[in-house]
Enzyme design. Structure first.
Site, PDB file in Angstrom:
ATOM      1  N   TRP A 158       3.109  -9.784  -3.084  1.00 24.85           N
ATOM      2  CA  TRP A 158       3.566  -8.634  -3.864  1.00 24.85           C
ATOM      3  C   TRP A 158       3.433  -8.954  -5.361  1.00 24.85           C
ATOM      4  CZ3 TRP A 158       7.664  -8.360  -7.363  1.00 24.85           C
ATOM      5  CH2 TRP A 158       7.875  -7.073  -7.891  1.00 24.85           C
ATOM      6  N   LYS A 217       1.620  10.736  -4.830  1.00 25.74           N
ATOM      7  CA  LYS A 217       1.595   9.271  -4.694  1.00 25.74           C
ATOM      8  C   LYS A 217       2.284   8.935  -3.379  1.00 25.74           C
ATOM      9  CE  LYS A 217       3.441   5.080  -6.932  1.00 25.74           C
ATOM     10  NZ  LYS A 217       4.218   4.626  -8.102  1.00 25.74           N
ATOM     11  N   ASP A 252       3.600   6.305  -1.019  1.00 24.78           N
ATOM     12  CA  ASP A 252       4.043   4.916  -1.063  1.00 24.78           C
ATOM     13  C   ASP A 252       4.354   4.406   0.340  1.00 24.78           C
ATOM     14  OD1 ASP A 252       4.863   2.511  -2.184  1.00 24.78           O
ATOM     15  OD2 ASP A 252       6.319   3.418  -3.543  1.00 24.78           O
ATOM     16  N   ASP A 262       2.253  -3.488  -8.374  1.00 21.10           N
ATOM     17  CA  ASP A 262       3.479  -3.192  -9.105  1.00 21.10           C
ATOM     18  C   ASP A 262       3.587  -4.015 -10.376  1.00 21.10           C
ATOM     19  OD1 ASP A 262       4.492  -1.180  -7.588  1.00 21.10           O
ATOM     20  OD2 ASP A 262       5.917  -2.412  -6.471  1.00 21.10           O
TER      21      ASP A 262
END
Ligand code: DGJ
Length: 748
Positions: free
Chosen positions: A199, A476, A478, A548
């Site tokens: 991540w 978007k 997710d 992110d």
């Protein structure tokens, strides 16, 4: 005709101007003769196959004991055959036997590229863009029939392969491995390149020499993962960015995958890829069939850059589809890092107003707009607007945003559910979970059983209602957790091995229905950043949130790595506030934009907090991106300097007609008394003359002589990085420096 069939020798030659892929039938089995740079067509290449005896090999039959499948470069290796490596296909017959004999039956050639049932794939818009070869194999004893599909494209140095498996027997069979393809190369003198990470640090480039045994990448997370992208490349050790032989393999799939390179004792390498067989089993009743995902194999004689540009072209133009495929993407502002969950309509409008004034085109409302969602402990699943935060609802907010002259976009996370929601209470059986075992939370949320069509119907109804209720231009999508305790509460025991794959089929089905219902909407996929950045998703959403991590320095590696396999137009990239929220680094607004330009571009900050000077700068950035986004997003991309190799990074993009290019150079840390630097450009017209100007530097400061230079000079001698504006080799400017050059052809 890009497929030549030599009936007598049973040889199939798929080719275009750049590549050849040659298959022949040997001892009754399709084998690979060659995959690489285009070679002339011949009636037969059978002499290249050596089916002579080797000690301890298992023979193919009593009559041909000297011939072993272990030593044939099989196009479809199968279990129980004497081929000793990992099989592509493994099935268990009703009597428990895993032994089979998948023998060649015949072939068919069709124009164009037929779609794959239920799965995303590359496509041809016209029948003359591609041709498809089917090779049919069958096991006489069980009735297992296998159809290998090969498409060669007229304009891309790529072959797309997939396989369909059918039970034509009288009894059920269970597939325990249904990989998509096997590629055999005659020597193992390659480095394997992977895109690995975690991540917020996705797709780092790792390169290691192949060694005997199995090496590879995989996911068991239910999505393609931040950890291992479903892509590998095999590059000759001497292959560089622009020279040398490279093969790239990319699986068009978003679920559990495995991609391995298996080097045997005879120095051959077998690349195998497809659905990860771990946790997979699929019973086929008589008459049923199974479609495995597509894998795209690229050959490049022009290094990694050549491989990437083939992926960029093919994925950008013939995998991505719909209204937005060829359109420059809107410059957006997303409120996530500006507000997180803490907003109301007025706050959002204040950010939008400030953004509209800067020329930003699209306002995206991220997580937190629905009931019980003031933090990440609740709310996912019901998809009802929170009218306390947004009194005029999504439609009212969208209208007010539209009134500012901006488009409106919305965040959703369809596959997830939180305890406490109505759907969770009313349908506990829709949650992936074994009630006899502890529940496995992640970000306080659970995963809906997308393998259940009732769940897909429910989500379609809820989301169709929300999206259809307002003027929404962008979604978007997710997905913030991996699958853990995978058990479908509504399926019988013998179907549990289907769940991981059926989950992804359910995701694709929901994507298909929503994108067909709302063809004008631009979809961006996301999975906690880049946890599902794969070719499967690109077929539905032409862009994906790359990571992110929005820090400009971190993004150099993330975007550089991602560009190995995916086009610039697919990479969501935003300018965020400083100190950066992930790494707390402070970089200049210029550097943040210079990195984010090379993607879809947007802002992820509170525009009301910008100083007047920053507002002026952002206004200029937005205008710059509007001027150059077509070139950036759809030009030819060249990587010039790897951030994995040191302190610098550089890349450039060139227009199709070579008349215009943008070059970006980044230096992470200041170097004292640095060496002089030149950077060799690529992709220009050697014979043309160009004017080079540096963004933000007056032309006379950048080059007091106002010279024009030849494309040959820029590519052979290089672009001189001496900074005339400060009279230095641009050290003395501090850390985190970036420079952007516009290169324009001039007629002289
Ligand atoms: C993860 C995404 O990558 C972020 O951009 C943001 O949308 C959050 N989820 C919201 O929960």
């Amino acid at each position: 005709m890009p497929i030549r069939v030599h009936a007598e020798s049973q040889t199939f030659h798929l080719y275009n101007n750049e590549i050849s892929y040659i298959v022949t039938v040997c001892a009754g089995y399709p084998v690979n003769v060659y995959f690489g740079k285009r070679v002339p067509d011949e009636e037969s290449y059978g002499y290249l196959l050596h089916d002579t005896w080797r000690a301890s090999s298992v023979g193919v039959s009593v009559e041909r004991e000297a011939c072993s499948l272990e030593h044939l470069p099989l196009e479809c290796p199968f279990a129980g055959s004497g081929d000793m490596r990992t099989p592509m296909i493994e099935a268990v017959a009703a009597n428990g036997s895993r032994v089979m004999d998948l023998v060649y039956q015949g072939h068919e050639v069709v124009p164009g590229k037929p779609a794959l049932e239920g799965l995303p794939a590359t496509y041809a818009e016209r029948d003359d863009e591609a041709e498809t070869l089917y090779l049919d194999l069958a096991d006489r004893a069980t009735g297992l029939a296998v159809r290998l599909a090969y498409t060669v494209f007229e304009n891309y140095a790529a072959v797309a392969r997939s396989v369909r498996i059918e039970n034509r027997g009288a009894e059920a069979l269970t597939l325990e491995a249904a990989r998509s393809a096997s590629f055999q190369l005659p020597d193992a003198g390659y480095d394997m390149i992977e895109l690995v990470g975690s991540w917020a640090r996705e797709r780092s480039v790792v390169r290691n020499p192949l060694h005997p045994g199995v090496q590879g990448v995989y996911s068991l997370r239910g999505h393609s993962s931040h950890q291992f992208n479903p892509f590998i490349a095999l590059a000759r050790p001497e292959a560089t960015e622009e020279a040398g032989e490279v093969y790239g393999f990319n699986l068009v799939y978003s679920g559990n995958h495995a991609m391995t390179a298996d080097v045997d004792a005879y120095d051959t390498v077998r690349v195998m890829t497809g659905i990860n067989p771990q946790g997979f089993s699929w019973e086929l009743a008589p008459g049923e069939r199974f479609q495995a995902p597509e894998v795209v194999a690229v050959y490049s004689a022009r290094g990694l850059g050549g491989m990437s540009r083939t992926f960029h072209g093919l994925f950008g133009r013939r995998l991505a589809r719909g209204t937005w495929r060829d359109r420059p993407r809107p410059i957006l502002i997303n409120n996530w890092e500006a507000t997180y969950f803490d907003f109301d309509e007025e706050k959002l409008l204040s950010v939008a107003r400030a953004a509209a004034d800067l020329g930003i085109e699209l306002f995206v409302l991220d997580d937190g707009w629905f009931t019980n969602r003031d933090d990440d402990f609740g709310g996912l699943g019901d998809w009802e607007v929170n009218t306390t935060k947004l009194p005029s609802g999504i439609s009212g907010l969208a209208k007010r945003i539209n009134d500012l002259g901006m488009e409106f976009g919305l965040w959703i996370e369809p596959e997830m559910v939180n305890p406490g929601t109505k759907v969770f209470e009313e349908h506990p059986e829709w949650v992936l979970h074994d009630p006899a075992q502890p529940m496995r939370p992640c970000r306080h949320q659970y995963v809906l059983d997308m393998s259940n069509p009732a769940v897909v119907d429910y989500l379609y109804d809820r989301l169709e209602k929300v999206i259809g209720s307002a003027n929404i231009s962008y979604i978007k999508w997710d997905m913030n957790r991996s699958l853990g305790d995978v058990f479908s509460q509504t399926r019988p025991a013998h179907e549990q091995g289907r769940v991981y794959h059926a989950f992804i089929l359910g995701v694709y089905e929901l994507y298909r229905r929503l994108t067909e219902r709302f063809p004008q909407i631009l979809f961006e996929s996301c999975a906690g950043g880049g946890g599902r950045f794969d070719a499967g998703m690109l077929a539905f959403a032409p862009q994906a949130w790359t990571s992110d991590d929005t820090d400009a320095v971190e993004r150099l590696k993330i975007q550089y790595g991602t560009s190995l396999a995916y086009p610039v137009s697919s990479m969501g990239s935003h300018v965020s506030a400083v100190p950066n929220h992930q790494v707390h680094r402070v970089t200049s607004l210029k550097m943040r934009a210079d990195v984010a330009y090379f993607g879809t571009f947007g802002y992820e900050l509170d525009a009301t907090h910008l100083t007047p000077e920053e507002r002026d700068e952002v206004r200029e950035q937005v205008a710059f991106m509007k001027r150059y986004r077509e070139l950036i997003q759809f030009g030819s991309f060249y990587r010039l300097k790897s951030p994995f190799a040191g302190n610098e990074c550089a890349w450039m993009t060139v227009s199709e007609d070579c008349s215009e290019a943008l070059v970006a150079y980044y230096r992470v840390l200041q170097v004292v008394n640095a060496p002089y630097r030149r950077i060799k450009l690529a992709g220009l017209d050697a014979a043309a003359r160009y004017r080079v100007t540096e963004q933000g530097v007056a032309a006379e400061d950048a080059d007091p002589c106002g010279r024009t230079v030849s494309g040959a000079e820029l590519m052979q001698i290089g672009l001189d990085l001496f900074d005339h504006s400060c009279g230095q080799n641009h050290d003395g400017q501090g850390d985190f420096r970036s420079r952007l050059f516009v290169v324009e052809r001039v007629e002289e």
